[in-house]
Design a protein around this motif. Sequence first.
Motif, PDB file in Angstrom:
ATOM      1  N   GLY A  12       0.814  -1.207   0.000  1.00  0.00           N
ATOM      2  CA  GLY A  12       0.000   0.000   0.000  1.00  0.00           C
ATOM      3  C   GLY A  12       0.846   1.256   0.000  1.00  0.00           C
ATOM      4  N   TYR A  13       1.938   1.216   0.765  1.00  0.00           N
ATOM      5  CA  TYR A  13       2.852   2.355   0.807  1.00  0.00           C
ATOM      6  C   TYR A  13       3.470   2.591  -0.568  1.00  0.00           C
ATOM      7  CZ  TYR A  13       6.553   5.398   2.585  1.00  0.00           C
ATOM      8  OH  TYR A  13       7.392   6.466   2.806  1.00  0.00           O
ATOM      9  N   HIS A  14       3.825   1.506  -1.235  1.00  0.00           N
ATOM     10  CA  HIS A  14       4.403   1.599  -2.572  1.00  0.00           C
ATOM     11  C   HIS A  14       3.417   2.243  -3.550  1.00  0.00           C
ATOM     12  CE1 HIS A  14       6.673   0.618  -6.143  1.00  0.00           C
ATOM     13  NE2 HIS A  14       5.683  -0.127  -6.604  1.00  0.00           N
ATOM     14  N   LEU A  15       2.152   1.888  -3.428  1.00  0.00           N
ATOM     15  CA  LEU A  15       1.131   2.449  -4.308  1.00  0.00           C
ATOM     16  C   LEU A  15       1.006   3.955  -4.104  1.00  0.00           C
ATOM     17  CD1 LEU A  15      -1.172   2.022  -6.350  1.00  0.00           C
ATOM     18  CD2 LEU A  15      -2.688   1.608  -4.397  1.00  0.00           C
ATOM     19  N   VAL A  16       0.947   4.372  -2.848  1.00  0.00           N
ATOM     20  CA  VAL A  16       0.770   5.793  -2.538  1.00  0.00           C
ATOM     21  C   VAL A  16       1.975   6.616  -2.999  1.00  0.00           C
ATOM     22  CG1 VAL A  16       0.543   7.477  -0.659  1.00  0.00           C
ATOM     23  CG2 VAL A  16      -0.792   5.356  -0.615  1.00  0.00           C
ATOM     24  N   THR A  17       3.187   6.183  -2.643  1.00  0.00           N
ATOM     25  CA  THR A  17       4.380   6.943  -3.023  1.00  0.00           C
ATOM     26  C   THR A  17       4.609   6.891  -4.525  1.00  0.00           C
ATOM     27  OG1 THR A  17       5.773   4.999  -2.543  1.00  0.00           O
ATOM     28  CG2 THR A  17       5.499   6.635  -0.784  1.00  0.00           C
ATOM     29  N   GLY A  18       4.246   5.768  -5.145  1.00  0.00           N
ATOM     30  CA  GLY A  18       4.406   5.672  -6.592  1.00  0.00           C
ATOM     31  C   GLY A  18       3.494   6.634  -7.332  1.00  0.00           C
ATOM     32  N   ILE A  19       2.232   6.739  -6.890  1.00  0.00           N
ATOM     33  CA  ILE A  19       1.299   7.684  -7.518  1.00  0.00           C
ATOM     34  C   ILE A  19       1.796   9.116  -7.323  1.00  0.00           C
ATOM     35  CG2 ILE A  19      -1.019   8.659  -7.334  1.00  0.00           C
ATOM     36  CD1 ILE A  19      -2.022   5.840  -6.682  1.00  0.00           C
ATOM     37  N   ARG A  20       2.273   9.423  -6.128  1.00  0.00           N
ATOM     38  CA  ARG A  20       2.776  10.776  -5.853  1.00  0.00           C
ATOM     39  C   ARG A  20       3.932  11.130  -6.780  1.00  0.00           C
ATOM     40  NH1 ARG A  20       6.920  12.894  -2.747  1.00  0.00           N
ATOM     41  NH2 ARG A  20       6.524  14.969  -1.828  1.00  0.00           N
ATOM     42  N   ASN A  21       4.909  10.239  -6.916  1.00  0.00           N
ATOM     43  CA  ASN A  21       6.051  10.508  -7.786  1.00  0.00           C
ATOM     44  C   ASN A  21       5.624  10.621  -9.249  1.00  0.00           C
ATOM     45  OD1 ASN A  21       8.333  10.761  -6.068  1.00  0.00           O
ATOM     46  ND2 ASN A  21       8.368   8.547  -5.746  1.00  0.00           N
ATOM     47  N   THR A  22       4.676   9.804  -9.659  1.00  0.00           N
ATOM     48  CA  THR A  22       4.182   9.883 -11.034  1.00  0.00           C
ATOM     49  C   THR A  22       3.527  11.229 -11.305  1.00  0.00           C
ATOM     50  OG1 THR A  22       3.847   7.483 -11.130  1.00  0.00           O
ATOM     51  CG2 THR A  22       2.646   8.833 -12.728  1.00  0.00           C
ATOM     52  N   MET A  23       2.773  11.740 -10.332  1.00  0.00           N
ATOM     53  CA  MET A  23       2.123  13.040 -10.486  1.00  0.00           C
ATOM     54  C   MET A  23       3.156  14.156 -10.667  1.00  0.00           C
ATOM     55  SD  MET A  23      -1.171  12.600 -10.507  1.00  0.00           S
ATOM     56  CE  MET A  23      -0.767  11.133 -11.453  1.00  0.00           C
TER      57      MET A  23
END
Length: 341
Positions: A12-23
Amino acid sequence: MKRWYLYPFSLGYHLVTGIRNTMYDLGVFKTTKFNTPIINVGNLSVGGSGKSPMVMYLAQYLSKHYRTGVLSRGYGRLSKGYEVTNYESNYKVVGDEAMQLFERFKNRFVIAVSEERVPGAKKVIADMDLDVLVLDDALQHRAIKAGFNILMTDFNDPYFKDHLLPAGDLRESRKGSKRANIIMVSKCPDELTEETKRYYISRIRPSYNQKVFFSSIGYDENVYGKDKMLPDNNLNYYDILLITGIANPKPLLEHLAKFSQRVKHLKFRDHHNFTDDDIKKIIAEYKKLGEYKLILTTEKDYVRLKTFDYLRDIVYYWPINVIIDKKEEFNQIILDYVRKN
């Protein structure tokens, strides 16, 4: 430290930080760029990876050539907002790391703190007419666009062997290393073979535009107290109470073991705000030691401990510096970036 039972939460942490970096990568989230050269020193993991000594090295080196500033969050301070460190400052207002820098270098370069990095950077650059700004621990603070990123990773716990929080200690995935211009493997042993360097480089797998360097910790030949100093080879005459409030005291313990085996270690959390009860405990342990005794601490912890009357005359600190392999090449890369920007 690996906590495999928490691995599902890391997904879940990976999903959140990954979306943030993609943005940020796509420009959906705003990033502020500066005309002034900005060098960011950061890491992927929580805990100590040698950022502070590297910030100190860069600021000291660059200040010989340019009007230089350092901006940090001021972690652990009891205040908020923008502050510039001066002779009236203390660790409660600006934090221990900013105070440590000022205690050693005074006004050789500007030292500012702000939990809001973008307005803090704008203000310190404009107010102090800076030629270059060094950011402390802002790799994940992507709202500010640093022109040059230095990623620190501990030799004994490199990011390529780590995992995301909470199962591991990474604040973002290993892919974040691709934002770095330089990857610095810190806290290396004194005798580092070329074979070991090649192994680390092979695991890091730097891109064509990235450089990998190696560094170690260099301890001063003296420990220092209030208006006094003691050669390190005299430490074997003393019972030593070691006080640490840093993320990873292991290198200090290993170095101290070369000089004394009579060491009692009191370990506190990183950036610990020492209380009166803590001081009572320290004094009680100190009194248990032999006739010849002293309290030893880190340079960062010293700016806190020296404010207590009972400790001021009996506490010493051990300064450290970073020793960079291929230092001339590293320095030239840094100077070239500043000159071209």
